[in-house]
Structure formats: C-alpha cells, structure tokens
Design an enzyme around this catalytic site. Structure first.
Site, PDB file in Angstrom:
ATOM      1  N   ARG A 187       0.779  -1.263  -0.045  1.00 45.48           N
ATOM      2  CA  ARG A 187       0.066  -0.168   0.130  1.00 45.48           C
ATOM      3  C   ARG A 187       0.918   1.308   0.017  1.00 45.48           C
ATOM      4  O   ARG A 187       2.063   1.113   0.097  1.00 45.48           O
ATOM      5  CB  ARG A 187      -0.834  -0.174   1.137  1.00 45.48           C
ATOM      6  CG  ARG A 187      -0.674  -0.895   2.282  1.00 45.48           C
ATOM      7  CD  ARG A 187       0.426  -0.122   3.175  1.00 45.48           C
ATOM      8  NE  ARG A 187       0.326   1.249   3.462  1.00 45.48           N
ATOM      9  CZ  ARG A 187       1.153   2.172   3.683  1.00 45.48           C
ATOM     10  NH1 ARG A 187       2.485   1.963   3.709  1.00 45.48           N
ATOM     11  NH2 ARG A 187       0.977   3.408   3.632  1.00 45.48           N
ATOM     12  N   GLY A 188       0.200   2.411  -0.186  1.00 45.43           N
ATOM     13  CA  GLY A 188       0.986   3.616  -0.452  1.00 45.43           C
ATOM     14  C   GLY A 188       1.191   3.639  -1.796  1.00 45.43           C
ATOM     15  O   GLY A 188       1.398   2.940  -2.705  1.00 45.43           O
ATOM     16  N   ALA A 189       1.038   5.117  -2.283  1.00 45.15           N
ATOM     17  CA  ALA A 189       0.583   5.371  -3.652  1.00 45.15           C
ATOM     18  C   ALA A 189       1.786   4.984  -4.455  1.00 45.15           C
ATOM     19  O   ALA A 189       1.672   4.220  -5.607  1.00 45.15           O
ATOM     20  CB  ALA A 189       0.575   6.878  -3.815  1.00 45.15           C
TER      21      ALA A 189
ATOM     22  N   ARG B 276      -6.948   0.321  -7.295  1.00 44.79           N
ATOM     23  CA  ARG B 276      -7.116   1.199  -6.035  1.00 44.79           C
ATOM     24  C   ARG B 276      -7.440   2.863  -6.707  1.00 44.79           C
ATOM     25  O   ARG B 276      -6.496   2.858  -7.566  1.00 44.79           O
ATOM     26  CB  ARG B 276      -6.030   1.404  -4.900  1.00 44.79           C
ATOM     27  CG  ARG B 276      -6.212  -0.009  -4.150  1.00 44.79           C
ATOM     28  CD  ARG B 276      -5.339   0.124  -2.947  1.00 44.79           C
ATOM     29  NE  ARG B 276      -5.987   0.990  -1.963  1.00 44.79           N
ATOM     30  CZ  ARG B 276      -5.408   1.635  -0.615  1.00 44.79           C
ATOM     31  NH1 ARG B 276      -4.212   1.246  -0.668  1.00 44.79           N
ATOM     32  NH2 ARG B 276      -5.972   2.284   0.138  1.00 44.79           N
TER      33      ARG B 276
ATOM     34  N   GLN C  66      -1.882   2.126  10.246  1.00 50.33           N
ATOM     35  CA  GLN C  66      -0.730   2.385   9.323  1.00 50.33           C
ATOM     36  C   GLN C  66       0.373   3.196  10.039  1.00 50.33           C
ATOM     37  O   GLN C  66       1.681   2.900  10.208  1.00 50.33           O
ATOM     38  CB  GLN C  66      -0.885   3.200   8.065  1.00 50.33           C
ATOM     39  CG  GLN C  66      -1.533   2.401   6.957  1.00 50.33           C
ATOM     40  CD  GLN C  66      -2.965   2.878   6.898  1.00 50.33           C
ATOM     41  OE1 GLN C  66      -3.716   2.689   7.865  1.00 50.33           O
ATOM     42  NE2 GLN C  66      -3.515   2.471   5.810  1.00 50.33           N
TER      43      GLN C  66
ATOM     44  N   ASP D  67      -1.754  10.810  -2.116  1.00 51.99           N
ATOM     45  CA  ASP D  67      -1.998   9.873  -3.203  1.00 51.99           C
ATOM     46  C   ASP D  67      -2.311  10.661  -4.667  1.00 51.99           C
ATOM     47  O   ASP D  67      -2.172   9.902  -5.552  1.00 51.99           O
ATOM     48  CB  ASP D  67      -3.394   9.096  -2.687  1.00 51.99           C
ATOM     49  CG  ASP D  67      -2.787   8.065  -1.820  1.00 51.99           C
ATOM     50  OD1 ASP D  67      -2.584   8.386  -0.641  1.00 51.99           O
ATOM     51  OD2 ASP D  67      -2.782   6.878  -2.039  1.00 51.99           O
TER      52      ASP D  67
ATOM     53  N   ASN E 210      -5.179  12.580   0.432  1.00 52.47           N
ATOM     54  CA  ASN E 210      -4.168  11.778   1.402  1.00 52.47           C
ATOM     55  C   ASN E 210      -5.051  11.111   2.319  1.00 52.47           C
ATOM     56  O   ASN E 210      -6.424  11.336   2.659  1.00 52.47           O
ATOM     57  CB  ASN E 210      -3.106  12.657   2.016  1.00 52.47           C
ATOM     58  CG  ASN E 210      -2.041  11.490   2.692  1.00 52.47           C
ATOM     59  OD1 ASN E 210      -1.417  10.463   1.838  1.00 52.47           O
ATOM     60  ND2 ASN E 210      -1.669  11.827   4.181  1.00 52.47           N
ATOM     61  N   LYS E 211      -4.389  10.125   2.994  1.00 52.28           N
ATOM     62  CA  LYS E 211      -5.192   9.160   3.871  1.00 52.28           C
ATOM     63  C   LYS E 211      -6.441   9.957   4.821  1.00 52.28           C
ATOM     64  O   LYS E 211      -5.889  11.130   5.305  1.00 52.28           O
ATOM     65  CB  LYS E 211      -4.192   8.597   5.041  1.00 52.28           C
ATOM     66  CG  LYS E 211      -4.622   7.761   6.258  1.00 52.28           C
ATOM     67  CD  LYS E 211      -5.646   6.564   5.498  1.00 52.28           C
ATOM     68  CE  LYS E 211      -5.035   5.817   4.686  1.00 52.28           C
ATOM     69  NZ  LYS E 211      -5.935   4.895   3.866  1.00 52.28           N
TER      70      LYS E 211
HETATM   71  O1  MRU Z   1      -4.392   3.061   2.121  1.00 51.16           O
HETATM   72  P1  MRU Z   1      -3.162   3.351   1.978  1.00 51.16           P
HETATM   73  O2  MRU Z   1      -2.002   2.835   3.400  1.00 51.16           O
HETATM   74  O3  MRU Z   1      -2.396   3.151   0.767  1.00 51.16           O
HETATM   75  O4  MRU Z   1      -2.753   4.819   2.141  1.00 51.16           O
HETATM   76  C1  MRU Z   1      -1.575   5.588   2.021  1.00 51.16           C
HETATM   77  C2  MRU Z   1      -1.524   7.040   2.271  1.00 51.16           C
HETATM   78  O5  MRU Z   1      -2.328   7.473   2.382  1.00 51.16           O
HETATM   79  C3  MRU Z   1      -0.002   7.445   2.151  1.00 51.16           C
HETATM   80  O6  MRU Z   1      -0.055   8.864   2.874  1.00 51.16           O
HETATM   81  C4  MRU Z   1       0.050   8.044   0.708  1.00 51.16           C
HETATM   82  O7  MRU Z   1      -0.135   6.893  -0.013  1.00 51.16           O
HETATM   83  C5  MRU Z   1       1.552   8.585   0.176  1.00 51.16           C
HETATM   84  S1  MRU Z   1       2.634   7.195   0.584  1.00 51.16           S
HETATM   85  C6  MRU Z   1       4.045   7.973  -0.035  1.00 51.16           C
END
Ligand code: MRU
Length: 345
Positions: free
Chosen positions: A50-52, A93, A196, A237, A247-248
């Site tokens: 996970r993470g963009a 996603r 996370q 993201d 973002n999250k």
């Molecule tokens: O749902 P996730 O864990 O994929 O969400 C990730 C985030 O929101 C991160 O902050 C974002 O992807 C940036 S990662 C460098």
C-alpha cells in the site's frame, strides 16, 4: 544506503515480484511471492502492498509478468491480450494516481517494443522503482531544509519506505531532518482503521533508530496546542492541478488544526503523484472500503452489533491550508493553480 534507511518492502528476485506482507507487520515479517496479474491485483486491493508510489511500482512489475505470460501463449497477439490486465491494474485502487501513471508509462514502452518484450519492460519497471527512491532522497533533502531546529514533527498514516520504492516521502524528510538534527521528536498518528501509523510508521522509524511516539488521532489538537511540533509532514495519493491534496483520511483534520495553532503543514510527494488532469480536489475519486474495517479489529467485531459505518479512506486538503508541497522537481510554497504549473511546464 543513506543512514536511517534499512527497510525494504518490494523486490524483484528470481524472475518474479516479492512483497513484504504489510498486513502482518510489525509482528511477522512474511515475504509473499507474486507471479501473475491476479496475484498482483490481490496484493494491491488487499493491502499487502500500500502507499501510492509502492502500488505504482508493484503494478509496473505486474505488467512485466503479464507480458511474459501473454507473449509466451501468443507471441503475435500479446499486445491486445494484455489490455484487460492493464485496465484491472489501473483501477485496483482509485485514489492513488501513481497506479495509472505507472501503467501509462509501461504502456508507452510496450507500444514501441519489437519482438520479445520482457527485457525492455523489466528495464522500465526497474527504472520506475529506482527513480522513485532517488526522488525520495532528493525530496528528503529539500524538505529538511524547510525545518528550523528545535521542535518535533507529526506525521499521519505511513509515507515511508514501506509506501514507496524506498526511503519514503514524508518519512524521507523526517529521516534527513533527524540526521541533520533539525527535529527533536517524531509523533505518529496511529491512523485508524488500518493502523498504518502504529504498525508501520512506528516500526520502520524505530528499526532505523528514530524514536517515535504514537498519538491517537484525537490528540492532534492537544499536541499542537502544547507547542511541541513545528510541522505536520504527510505524503499524498494525488495532488490536483490547483494544489489540493488527497491523502489518508484524517489528513485534512490535521491541516485545519495546524492552521489554527500556527503549525506548518508540508506535503511531500513525487511528480508521479501530481495529476495535471484533475482540476481540483473535488474531482479526485475517493476510495471507499468495506465498513468491516471500522466495525472490526483483527477480525474481531468491536462495534455494537447493529452499528453501521462509513469508510472513505482518503480526504482532500484544500491547497490554501498547505504551506509547502515538496516534489523532486520543485518546492512550491503556498500552492495554487499558477504555482503548480512549474511541475508540468
Ligand atoms: O491506504 P494506504 O495505506 O495505501 O494509504 C497511504 C497513504 O495515504 C499515504 O500517505 C500516501 O499513499 C502517500 S505514500 C508515500
């Protein structure tokens, strides 16, 4: 490897992808073998990875494996047969634009390739991976420069090595600022419902020798009022053409509270997370996930039996609440539509 940087979550090894299963961290370190499109899709959708930027890199390696399979079964028609793999990966996603960005970049390469495609595609996937790490290291330097010594920082979710090719975006800045003694404490939101912050950010920073204190998300106002932190530092993201930041979920809360208390708000993201085709944050698709992620914890129901839940997993912070967007190409302070153009000109 630069100091304070040891965690790796994505490897290409023995002709396939290996992913550290982030659902099991920090208590178990299990590497999963990913060998085809279905396994790549499941890994992205189910949050193994996970993470963009990390899901973009994963999709790029997924396309290498898809092309290998399609070319082996049909050397003449593999380009048309691979279409549905590409579309599924692109949509795995919806909020992180890095997925579509990586799929488009791989597609441009295989449209040019003659004959056996795997060598060239693997070269491109590796380039995407390596460029992401280099961008993070450069952003770490640029972001750390903005921080005046003497205070702590607060981060949200996990925007670290685990969320990228390596080093991290927000955590890249924190790694570099810690090394340069520009921050004296790191606070991490636990980040409901996937935790996370508690599971991943605290683990990866502590593994790298950076002490980290967890706070519940509801503590943000008290923390900022206490004067302990100078910056909130987050990843993204997708950043829209006007500087709005997805973002999250919970990121926008932090930006609002930060502005009230005079705490600065920094977004750290590579150009691959910026989307010139998205006029503003209003148009960014926000992923909604299963309500059971909120109603249960580790597979055990915690909410009242008949309770329901609303589970959008990202929010949009308006550009006017952002003090700096740090990319590898430019640092944009107080972003707006005009200033953002420097990324695409
Ligand atoms: O749902 P996730 O864990 O994929 O969400 C990730 C985030 O929101 C991160 O902050 C974002 O992807 C940036 S990662 C460098």
């Amino acid at each position: 490897m630069p100091p304070y940087d040891t965690v790796i979550a994505i490897k290409w090894q023995d002709n396939h992808l290996k992913l550290l299963d982030q659902r099991l961290l920090p208590h178990q370190l299990v590497w999963l073998d990913i060998r085809n499109t279905d396994e790549t899709l499941a890994a992205i959708r189910d949050m193994v990875v996970r993470g963009a930027p990390a899901i973009g890199i994963t999709a790029a390696y997924g396309i290498v494996m898809a092309a290998r399979a399609q070319y082996a079964s049909s050397p003449r028609d593999w380009r048309s047969l691979i279409r549905s793999d590409l579309e599924q990966l692109r949509d795995a996603r919806p909020t992180a634009v890095n997925l579509a960005w990586a799929v488009d970049r791989m597609e441009r390469v295989f449209n040019q390739v003659n004959g056996e495609p795997v060598t060239r595609l693997l070269q491109e996937a590796r380039a995407i991976h390596e460029e992401d790490i280099a961008a993070n290291q450069h952003m770490g330097e640029l972001g750390a420069e903005l921080i005046l010594p003497g205070k702590g920082v607060l981060t949200h979710c996990n925007a670290g090595s685990l969320a990228t090719g390596g080093y991290g975006t927000a955590l890249g800045v924190i790694r570099r600022a810690w090394q340069k003694k520009r921050i004296d404490a790191v606070y991490a939101d636990e980040t409901r419902p996937w935790l996370q912050g508690a599971r991943l950010t605290a683990w990866e920073l502590i593994e790298d020798g950076i002490p980290t204190s967890l706070v519940v998300e509801g503590a943000a106002s008290a923390l900022m009022a206490s004067g302990r932190i100078g910056w909130v530092i987050v990843g993204s993201d997708r950043i829209a053409a006007n500087g709005d930041v997805a973002n999250k979920i919970g990121t926008c809360n932090l930006a609002i509270i930060a502005r009230y208390y005079g705490v600065k708000f920094m977004v750290v993201a590579p150009v691959s997370s910026c989307d010139p085709a998205m006029p503003s944050g209003n148009e960014i698709p926000i992923e909604g996930r299963d309500s059971n992620e909120i109603l249960s914890l580790s597979g055990q129901r915690i909410a009242a039996q008949k309770a329901t839940a609303w589970n959008p997993v990202f929010d949009v912070t308006p550009a006017e609440l952002v003090d700096a967007i740090v990319t590898e190409k430019a640092v944009i302070t107080r972003p707006d539509r005009v200033k953002m153009k420097v990324l695409w000109d």
